[in-house]
Structure formats: structure tokens, C-alpha cells
Design a protein around this motif. Structure first.
Motif, short mmCIF file in Angstrom:
data_model
loop_
_atom_site.label_atom_id
_atom_site.label_comp_id
_atom_site.label_asym_id
_atom_site.label_seq_id
_atom_site.Cartn_x
_atom_site.Cartn_y
_atom_site.Cartn_z
N TYR A 107 0.83 -1.20 0.00
CA TYR A 107 0.00 0.00 0.00
C TYR A 107 0.87 1.26 0.00
O TYR A 107 0.66 2.17 -0.79
N VAL A 108 1.85 1.30 0.86
CA VAL A 108 2.76 2.45 0.90
C VAL A 108 3.49 2.58 -0.43
O VAL A 108 3.64 3.67 -0.97
N GLY A 109 3.93 1.47 -0.99
CA GLY A 109 4.60 1.50 -2.29
C GLY A 109 3.71 2.07 -3.38
O GLY A 109 4.17 2.86 -4.22
N ASP A 110 2.44 1.73 -3.38
CA ASP A 110 1.50 2.28 -4.36
C ASP A 110 1.36 3.79 -4.20
O ASP A 110 1.34 4.54 -5.19
N ILE A 111 1.28 4.26 -2.97
CA ILE A 111 1.13 5.70 -2.72
C ILE A 111 2.38 6.44 -3.18
O ILE A 111 2.29 7.50 -3.81
N ARG A 142 4.63 5.43 -5.47
CA ARG A 142 4.69 5.36 -6.95
C ARG A 142 3.72 6.32 -7.60
O ARG A 142 3.99 6.88 -8.65
N ALA A 143 2.56 6.54 -6.98
CA ALA A 143 1.56 7.46 -7.53
C ALA A 143 1.99 8.91 -7.36
O ALA A 143 1.41 9.80 -7.98
N GLY A 144 2.97 9.18 -6.51
CA GLY A 144 3.45 10.54 -6.31
C GLY A 144 2.68 11.32 -5.24
O GLY A 144 2.88 12.50 -5.06
N ALA A 145 1.79 10.63 -4.54
CA ALA A 145 0.99 11.31 -3.51
C ALA A 145 1.85 11.71 -2.31
O ALA A 145 1.65 12.76 -1.73
N LEU A 146 2.80 10.85 -1.94
CA LEU A 146 3.68 11.13 -0.81
C LEU A 146 5.08 10.64 -1.16
O LEU A 146 5.26 9.82 -2.05
N SER A 147 6.05 11.14 -0.42
CA SER A 147 7.43 10.69 -0.59
C SER A 147 7.75 9.63 0.45
O SER A 147 7.18 9.65 1.54
N PRO A 148 8.68 8.72 0.14
CA PRO A 148 9.03 7.72 1.16
C PRO A 148 9.72 8.39 2.34
O PRO A 148 10.40 9.41 2.18
N ARG A 149 9.51 7.83 3.51
CA ARG A 149 10.19 8.36 4.69
C ARG A 149 11.65 7.92 4.66
O ARG A 149 11.95 6.80 4.28
N PRO A 150 12.54 8.81 5.11
CA PRO A 150 13.96 8.43 5.14
C PRO A 150 14.24 7.37 6.18
O PRO A 150 13.54 7.12 7.05
#
Length: 184
Positions: free
Chosen positions: A170-174, A176-184
Motif C-alpha cells: 500500500y505504501v509503495g502504491d502511494i 509510486r503514484a506521487g501522492a507522498l514521498s518515502p520516509r527516510p
């Protein structure tokens, strides 16, 4: 010339907006009760929208509704409705309304702009990236089960591993969609 006037009373627009939403939900196959539940959710945020009447030489030709709100610590604008009456389409009002909405959101601090419309907008938002899509269609009968596939309840022991993998996906989909950036 296209002009915009912010409405003090959104009642007429809201009735028309809800009518169009209800029609789009039922056209997609939702029953009346499900359409009303979805409308109830939307009604909760409609009151926060700024709605402008679009006019041309004093004649109302449509509406545009915008909002700027906090989205995970950043201000984001949203065009929630952009409707030009059929008699007035193709005369540049849609582009003018989009430009007005983008400017209004920027003036109110938005750093990103989302679009959620009830009707197709043609090429008007071609420059916007797609973050997610919801598409529905009517189905006349349930699909046939696939050969070799069986369904069974998940066991309690299987659940934690399944949940962890679903959260990662789910996080990966978000991201990839550009809605959020991954947390460091």
C-alpha cells in the motif's frame, strides 16, 4: 469576457452539484442507498469550498469550486467542481475557470493542486499527473471463478504476515503514484 464572482450563498450550486454526483454514481451502477452514503461524506466538506459563478457578459455560464486545506503538513488546493453549461462550452470558459482556480489556490498558499471532477474535462487537465483513478462499470452477472483457484478463510496465524505485506504494498502504491514521498 469570462468573469468570476465568489458566491455568498452556495445553495443553488450545491443542489446542482449533488444532482450531478448522484447521476454519476447511479450511472456507474451504485444503488440509491450507496449513492446517498457517498453524498453524505462529500456534504461534510462541501461547506468549506469557495464557489465562484462563471459569467460571460453578465450571463451565468457555470461554476467552479475550490478549497485549500492541510494535506500532511503542506497546503494543497483542490478543484472540486468545474462546470460550464453545455450552451457555453468551447468558448474558452473552461480554460479561464481552470486558470482562475489555480491562481486562487496559489494565492491561498497551496503548493499542489488536485482535481476531482464529476464529469470528463477533455484535454483541460492533460498537464496534470495522474495520482490515482477510480473507475467503475455495471456488471450484469458475477464473474465466473477461475479454474484452479479456491477461496478459503485466512487463519489467525496467516493474518500478521499478510497484513505486513499489504501495508508495504500500500505504501509503495502511494509513493509510486506521487501522492507522498518515502520516509527516510
Amino acid at each position: 469576457m469570462t468573469e468570476f464572482s465568489i458566491l455568498g450563498n452556495n445553495t443553488e450550486w450545491q443542489k446542482d452539484f449533488e444532482r450531478r454526483l448522484r447521476a454519476s454514481y447511479t450511472a456507474a451502477g451504485l444503488g440509491a442507498a450507496a449513492a446517498e452514503r457517498m453524498l453524505d461524506e462529500i456534504r461534510a466538506s462541501i461547506g468549506d469550498c469557495t464557489v465562484a459563478e462563471i459569467t460571460d457578459a453578465g450571463t451565468r455560464v457555470g461554476y467552479v469550486a475550490v478549497i485549500v486545506a492541510d494535506d500532511n503538513g503542506a497546503l494543497a488546493g483542490r478543484i472540486g467542481d468545474l462546470r460550464v453549461d453545455a450552451l457555453h462550452t468551447g468558448r474558452g470558459h473552461e480554460q479561464a475557470a481552470r486558470d482562475w482556480a489555480e491562481g486562487w489556490c496559489a494565492e491561498h498558499g497551496a503548493h499542489r493542486l488536485d482535481v476531482r471532477l464529476t464529469e470528463p474535462a477533455g484535454e483541460l487537465f492533460d498537464g496534470y499527473s495522474v495520482r490515482g483513478q477510480l473507475r467503475t462499470r455495471r456488471v450484469s452477472s458475477p464473474p465466473e471463478p477461475l479454474d484452479g483457484v479456491t477461496a478459503r478463510p485466512m487463519t489467525q496465524a496467516e493474518y500478521p504476515e499478510w497484513l505486513a505485506s499489504e501495508k508495504v504494498a500500500y505504501v509503495g502504491d502511494i509513493v509510486r503514484a506521487g501522492a507522498l514521498s518515502p520516509r527516510p
